[in-house]
Design a protein around this motif. Sequence first.
Motif, PDB file in Angstrom:
ATOM      1  N   VAL A   1       0.854  -1.180   0.000  1.00 30.06           N
ATOM      2  CA  VAL A   1       0.000   0.000   0.000  1.00 30.06           C
ATOM      3  C   VAL A   1       0.888   1.227   0.000  1.00 30.06           C
ATOM      4  O   VAL A   1       1.824   1.330   0.790  1.00 30.06           O
ATOM      5  CB  VAL A   1      -0.925   0.018   1.241  1.00 30.06           C
ATOM      6  CG1 VAL A   1      -1.702   1.324   1.323  1.00 30.06           C
ATOM      7  CG2 VAL A   1      -1.872  -1.162   1.215  1.00 30.06           C
ATOM      8  N   GLU A   2       0.595   2.145  -0.912  1.00 35.40           N
ATOM      9  CA  GLU A   2       1.273   3.428  -0.955  1.00 35.40           C
ATOM     10  C   GLU A   2       0.240   4.490  -0.671  1.00 35.40           C
ATOM     11  O   GLU A   2      -0.782   4.573  -1.356  1.00 35.40           O
ATOM     12  CB  GLU A   2       1.930   3.665  -2.314  1.00 35.40           C
ATOM     13  CG  GLU A   2       3.073   2.718  -2.593  1.00 35.40           C
ATOM     14  CD  GLU A   2       3.800   3.051  -3.865  1.00 35.40           C
ATOM     15  OE1 GLU A   2       3.491   4.088  -4.496  1.00 35.40           O
ATOM     16  OE2 GLU A   2       4.685   2.287  -4.242  1.00 35.40           O
ATOM     17  N   ALA A   3       0.476   5.298   0.346  1.00 34.21           N
ATOM     18  CA  ALA A   3      -0.453   6.352   0.722  1.00 34.21           C
ATOM     19  C   ALA A   3       0.249   7.690   0.622  1.00 34.21           C
ATOM     20  O   ALA A   3       1.313   7.882   1.198  1.00 34.21           O
ATOM     21  CB  ALA A   3      -0.952   6.123   2.147  1.00 34.21           C
ATOM     22  N   VAL A   4      -0.333   8.596  -0.131  1.00 29.43           N
ATOM     23  CA  VAL A   4       0.166   9.961  -0.232  1.00 29.43           C
ATOM     24  C   VAL A   4      -0.783  10.810   0.593  1.00 29.43           C
ATOM     25  O   VAL A   4      -1.963  10.936   0.264  1.00 29.43           O
ATOM     26  CB  VAL A   4       0.210  10.448  -1.692  1.00 29.43           C
ATOM     27  CG1 VAL A   4       0.714  11.879  -1.753  1.00 29.43           C
ATOM     28  CG2 VAL A   4       1.083   9.527  -2.525  1.00 29.43           C
ATOM     29  N   LEU A   5      -0.275  11.369   1.700  1.00 35.73           N
ATOM     30  CA  LEU A   5      -1.134  12.034   2.669  1.00 35.73           C
ATOM     31  C   LEU A   5      -0.673  13.451   2.961  1.00 35.73           C
ATOM     32  O   LEU A   5       0.529  13.698   3.106  1.00 35.73           O
ATOM     33  CB  LEU A   5      -1.136  11.259   3.994  1.00 35.73           C
ATOM     34  CG  LEU A   5      -1.549   9.799   3.959  1.00 35.73           C
ATOM     35  CD1 LEU A   5      -1.345   9.161   5.315  1.00 35.73           C
ATOM     36  CD2 LEU A   5      -2.995   9.676   3.521  1.00 35.73           C
ATOM     37  N   ASP A   6      -1.634  14.350   3.071  1.00 34.93           N
ATOM     38  CA  ASP A   6      -1.389  15.650   3.665  1.00 34.93           C
ATOM     39  C   ASP A   6      -1.505  15.423   5.169  1.00 34.93           C
ATOM     40  O   ASP A   6      -2.586  15.113   5.667  1.00 34.93           O
ATOM     41  CB  ASP A   6      -2.432  16.662   3.192  1.00 34.93           C
ATOM     42  CG  ASP A   6      -2.327  18.000   3.889  1.00 34.93           C
ATOM     43  OD1 ASP A   6      -1.406  18.186   4.721  1.00 34.93           O
ATOM     44  OD2 ASP A   6      -3.176  18.861   3.614  1.00 34.93           O
ATOM     45  N   PRO A   7      -0.426  15.533   5.939  1.00 38.74           N
ATOM     46  CA  PRO A   7      -0.455  15.119   7.341  1.00 38.74           C
ATOM     47  C   PRO A   7      -1.425  15.908   8.215  1.00 38.74           C
ATOM     48  O   PRO A   7      -1.815  15.437   9.276  1.00 38.74           O
ATOM     49  CB  PRO A   7       0.987  15.308   7.806  1.00 38.74           C
ATOM     50  CG  PRO A   7       1.611  16.211   6.814  1.00 38.74           C
ATOM     51  CD  PRO A   7       0.877  16.023   5.530  1.00 38.74           C
ATOM     52  N   LEU A   8      -1.860  17.091   7.788  1.00 37.89           N
ATOM     53  CA  LEU A   8      -2.775  17.891   8.586  1.00 37.89           C
ATOM     54  C   LEU A   8      -4.226  17.805   8.100  1.00 37.89           C
ATOM     55  O   LEU A   8      -5.082  18.531   8.589  1.00 37.89           O
ATOM     56  CB  LEU A   8      -2.329  19.354   8.606  1.00 37.89           C
ATOM     57  CG  LEU A   8      -1.000  19.620   9.311  1.00 37.89           C
ATOM     58  CD1 LEU A   8      -0.622  21.086   9.201  1.00 37.89           C
ATOM     59  CD2 LEU A   8      -1.069  19.179  10.760  1.00 37.89           C
ATOM     60  N   SER A   9      -4.510  16.924   7.180  1.00 35.44           N
ATOM     61  CA  SER A   9      -5.869  16.829   6.648  1.00 35.44           C
ATOM     62  C   SER A   9      -6.717  15.885   7.483  1.00 35.44           C
ATOM     63  O   SER A   9      -6.218  15.007   8.191  1.00 35.44           O
ATOM     64  CB  SER A   9      -5.837  16.338   5.202  1.00 35.44           C
ATOM     65  OG  SER A   9      -5.437  14.980   5.161  1.00 35.44           O
ATOM     66  N   ALA A  10      -8.025  16.061   7.398  1.00 34.07           N
ATOM     67  CA  ALA A  10      -8.958  15.163   8.082  1.00 34.07           C
ATOM     68  C   ALA A  10      -8.847  13.754   7.503  1.00 34.07           C
ATOM     69  O   ALA A  10      -8.914  12.769   8.233  1.00 34.07           O
ATOM     70  CB  ALA A  10     -10.385  15.686   7.942  1.00 34.07           C
ATOM     71  N   GLY A  11      -8.647  13.656   6.213  1.00 36.90           N
ATOM     72  CA  GLY A  11      -8.511  12.341   5.573  1.00 36.90           C
ATOM     73  C   GLY A  11      -7.323  11.560   6.097  1.00 36.90           C
ATOM     74  O   GLY A  11      -7.403  10.342   6.271  1.00 36.90           O
ATOM     75  N   ALA A  12      -6.213  12.243   6.360  1.00 41.54           N
ATOM     76  CA  ALA A  12      -5.034  11.567   6.905  1.00 41.54           C
ATOM     77  C   ALA A  12      -5.312  11.048   8.305  1.00 41.54           C
ATOM     78  O   ALA A  12      -4.883   9.956   8.670  1.00 41.54           O
ATOM     79  CB  ALA A  12      -3.832  12.512   6.913  1.00 41.54           C
ATOM     80  N   GLN A  13      -6.050  11.824   9.108  1.00 43.09           N
ATOM     81  CA  GLN A  13      -6.408  11.357  10.444  1.00 43.09           C
ATOM     82  C   GLN A  13      -7.309  10.134  10.363  1.00 43.09           C
ATOM     83  O   GLN A  13      -7.181   9.209  11.156  1.00 43.09           O
ATOM     84  CB  GLN A  13      -7.143  12.453  11.218  1.00 43.09           C
ATOM     85  CG  GLN A  13      -6.271  13.597  11.644  1.00 43.09           C
ATOM     86  CD  GLN A  13      -7.056  14.553  12.519  1.00 43.09           C
ATOM     87  OE1 GLN A  13      -7.521  14.171  13.579  1.00 43.09           O
ATOM     88  NE2 GLN A  13      -7.206  15.775  12.053  1.00 43.09           N
ATOM     89  N   GLN A  14      -8.211  10.128   9.410  1.00 47.43           N
ATOM     90  CA  GLN A  14      -9.159   9.025   9.295  1.00 47.43           C
ATOM     91  C   GLN A  14      -8.498   7.748   8.782  1.00 47.43           C
ATOM     92  O   GLN A  14      -8.772   6.663   9.273  1.00 47.43           O
ATOM     93  CB  GLN A  14     -10.310   9.423   8.376  1.00 47.43           C
ATOM     94  CG  GLN A  14     -11.182  10.491   8.980  1.00 47.43           C
ATOM     95  CD  GLN A  14     -12.220  10.994   8.005  1.00 47.43           C
ATOM     96  OE1 GLN A  14     -11.994  11.037   6.800  1.00 47.43           O
ATOM     97  NE2 GLN A  14     -13.358  11.391   8.522  1.00 47.43           N
ATOM     98  N   ILE A  15      -7.635   7.860   7.800  1.00 49.50           N
ATOM     99  CA  ILE A  15      -7.066   6.666   7.173  1.00 49.50           C
ATOM    100  C   ILE A  15      -5.889   6.093   7.959  1.00 49.50           C
ATOM    101  O   ILE A  15      -5.568   4.902   7.838  1.00 49.50           O
ATOM    102  CB  ILE A  15      -6.656   6.957   5.709  1.00 49.50           C
ATOM    103  CG1 ILE A  15      -6.442   5.673   4.910  1.00 49.50           C
ATOM    104  CG2 ILE A  15      -5.400   7.799   5.640  1.00 49.50           C
ATOM    105  CD1 ILE A  15      -7.685   4.926   4.594  1.00 49.50           C
ATOM    106  N   SER A  16      -5.253   6.894   8.808  1.00 49.43           N
ATOM    107  CA  SER A  16      -4.041   6.427   9.494  1.00 49.43           C
ATOM    108  C   SER A  16      -4.308   5.224  10.393  1.00 49.43           C
ATOM    109  O   SER A  16      -3.499   4.299  10.448  1.00 49.43           O
ATOM    110  CB  SER A  16      -3.396   7.561  10.282  1.00 49.43           C
ATOM    111  OG  SER A  16      -4.273   8.011  11.295  1.00 49.43           O
ATOM    112  N   GLN A  17      -5.423   5.205  11.115  1.00 48.26           N
ATOM    113  CA  GLN A  17      -5.725   4.061  11.977  1.00 48.26           C
ATOM    114  C   GLN A  17      -6.018   2.810  11.159  1.00 48.26           C
ATOM    115  O   GLN A  17      -5.629   1.712  11.539  1.00 48.26           O
ATOM    116  CB  GLN A  17      -6.899   4.374  12.905  1.00 48.26           C
ATOM    117  CG  GLN A  17      -7.244   3.255  13.852  1.00 48.26           C
ATOM    118  CD  GLN A  17      -6.162   2.970  14.880  1.00 48.26           C
ATOM    119  OE1 GLN A  17      -5.381   3.828  15.231  1.00 48.26           O
ATOM    120  NE2 GLN A  17      -6.117   1.747  15.362  1.00 48.26           N
ATOM    121  N   ILE A  18      -6.690   2.969  10.036  1.00 50.68           N
ATOM    122  CA  ILE A  18      -6.973   1.811   9.176  1.00 50.68           C
ATOM    123  C   ILE A  18      -5.666   1.237   8.639  1.00 50.68           C
ATOM    124  O   ILE A  18      -5.459   0.020   8.638  1.00 50.68           O
ATOM    125  CB  ILE A  18      -7.932   2.209   8.039  1.00 50.68           C
ATOM    126  CG1 ILE A  18      -9.290   2.600   8.633  1.00 50.68           C
ATOM    127  CG2 ILE A  18      -8.075   1.085   7.026  1.00 50.68           C
ATOM    128  CD1 ILE A  18     -10.244   3.230   7.658  1.00 50.68           C
TER     129      ILE A  18
END
Length: 173
Positions: free
Chosen positions: A22-39
């Motif tokens: 899995v490759e994840a490109v994340l904006d570390p301060l976004s709501a999406g990054a907070q949501q997907i990080s635990q998964i």
Amino acid sequence: SFPELSMDHSCVVLPGKGPFEVEAVLDPLSAGAQQISQILHVLYTANLITLRIVLNPVERLSEMPVKRFYRYVLEPELSFTETGEIAEIGSRFTNLLPHLLLTLTLSTPVNWMVASTHSPYDLDNIRLNDVEQGVHAEYGLEYLVIEGHSHDSAQYNTPTKGLQYDIVSGDTS
């Protein structure tokens, strides 16, 4: 793979034993990054994936990006108490600013009706200055909406009209 992104200072690779990469490109301060990080964390700790995270923050911010704090209550496997019952799991928020007005809410699938079953506080208006020792809430699944459709194979797969079905427990005696 994302060869055009610079990986020098903004990439973390967590080699795993799982069959998937899995490759994840994340904006570390976004709501999406907070949501997907635990998964992603659960998939990695369950030895299902090799994980590569590329941090790709927004270059300029016009406002504070973090307006919500997320925690997923998700574990890679069930755990049990010493008596053999399923262990309770939960989430904890610490070091929040006590003067802010907060709301404790759940993010669930739309067909789940989840409600607070026990809490002495108004969960929509929490100010930590006003509580003695943290806020505790328990939630329960009130009901689950099951959706579906059927077709009449004898009538060229046309939708059936007025079909009603009942969902019952396995014990029908």
